[in-house]
Scaffold this motif. Structure first.
Motif, mmCIF file in Angstrom:
data_model
loop_
_atom_site.group_PDB
_atom_site.id
_atom_site.type_symbol
_atom_site.label_atom_id
_atom_site.label_comp_id
_atom_site.label_asym_id
_atom_site.label_seq_id
_atom_site.Cartn_x
_atom_site.Cartn_y
_atom_site.Cartn_z
ATOM 1 N N ALA A 4 97.412 51.458 46.028
ATOM 2 C CA ALA A 4 96.999 52.676 45.329
ATOM 3 C C ALA A 4 96.035 53.540 46.130
ATOM 4 O O ALA A 4 95.947 54.740 45.893
ATOM 5 N N PHE A 5 95.298 52.957 47.059
ATOM 6 C CA PHE A 5 94.250 53.702 47.760
ATOM 7 C C PHE A 5 94.768 54.911 48.539
ATOM 8 O O PHE A 5 94.221 56.009 48.399
ATOM 9 N N PRO A 6 95.794 54.774 49.381
ATOM 10 C CA PRO A 6 96.249 55.944 50.156
ATOM 11 C C PRO A 6 96.681 57.127 49.302
ATOM 12 O O PRO A 6 96.233 58.250 49.530
ATOM 13 N N PRO A 7 97.535 56.932 48.271
ATOM 14 C CA PRO A 7 97.912 58.107 47.482
ATOM 15 C C PRO A 7 96.746 58.699 46.684
ATOM 16 O O PRO A 7 96.658 59.918 46.518
ATOM 17 N N LYS A 64 88.739 61.044 57.335
ATOM 18 C CA LYS A 64 88.248 59.883 58.098
ATOM 19 C C LYS A 64 87.809 58.763 57.162
ATOM 20 O O LYS A 64 88.074 57.592 57.427
ATOM 21 N N LEU A 65 87.127 59.124 56.073
ATOM 22 C CA LEU A 65 86.718 58.113 55.098
ATOM 23 C C LEU A 65 87.928 57.422 54.483
ATOM 24 O O LEU A 65 87.911 56.210 54.250
ATOM 25 N N GLN A 66 88.981 58.187 54.240
ATOM 26 C CA GLN A 66 90.207 57.596 53.730
ATOM 27 C C GLN A 66 90.771 56.600 54.735
ATOM 28 O O GLN A 66 91.161 55.495 54.377
ATOM 29 N N ARG A 67 90.811 56.973 55.988
ATOM 30 C CA ARG A 67 91.357 56.093 57.021
ATOM 31 C C ARG A 67 90.539 54.811 57.133
ATOM 32 O O ARG A 67 91.097 53.722 57.258
ATOM 33 N N ILE A 68 89.218 54.930 57.071
ATOM 34 C CA ILE A 68 88.345 53.750 57.131
ATOM 35 C C ILE A 68 88.605 52.847 55.933
ATOM 36 O O ILE A 68 88.715 51.630 56.065
ATOM 37 N N GLY A 69 88.713 53.445 54.744
ATOM 38 C CA GLY A 69 88.994 52.667 53.544
ATOM 39 C C GLY A 69 90.320 51.946 53.623
ATOM 40 O O GLY A 69 90.435 50.781 53.229
ATOM 41 N N GLU A 70 91.341 52.609 54.156
ATOM 42 C CA GLU A 70 92.646 51.972 54.304
ATOM 43 C C GLU A 70 92.583 50.806 55.276
ATOM 44 O O GLU A 70 93.182 49.762 55.034
#
Length: 81
Positions: A4-7, A64-70
């Motif tokens: 669910a995180f990426p979308p 960038k925060l999204q990429r780190i979280g993924e």
């Protein structure tokens, strides 16, 4: 969460860019402040470019925060890239 995180993150970034609230508050306020400074300094192009860069940086930080979280979720899920 890993699925669910990426979308959800993409939706958040899209909301920041597209919502009328963000557009009315953030963009309009930045440009209004820039117009006041331009009226005093007569350096319009440089100031408008600066406002555009600030908005771009804001969206880039969210990306960038999204990429780190993924990456963290992939690590905890047993997958490594």
């Amino acid at each position: 969460m890993r699925t669910a995180f990426p979308p959800l993150s993409n939706s958040l970034i899209g909301l920041v860019k597209d919502t009328s609230l963000a557009a009315n508050i953030t963009v309009v306020e930045m440009f209004m402040a820039t117009q006041r400074i331009v009226a005093r300094t007569f350096e319009s192009l440089a100031l408008y470019i600066e406002v555009g860069i600030i908005y771009l940086l804001f969206c880039t930080v969210l990306t960038k925060l999204q990429r780190i979280g993924e990456k963290k979720l992939d690590f905890y899920g047993g997958k490594r890239r």
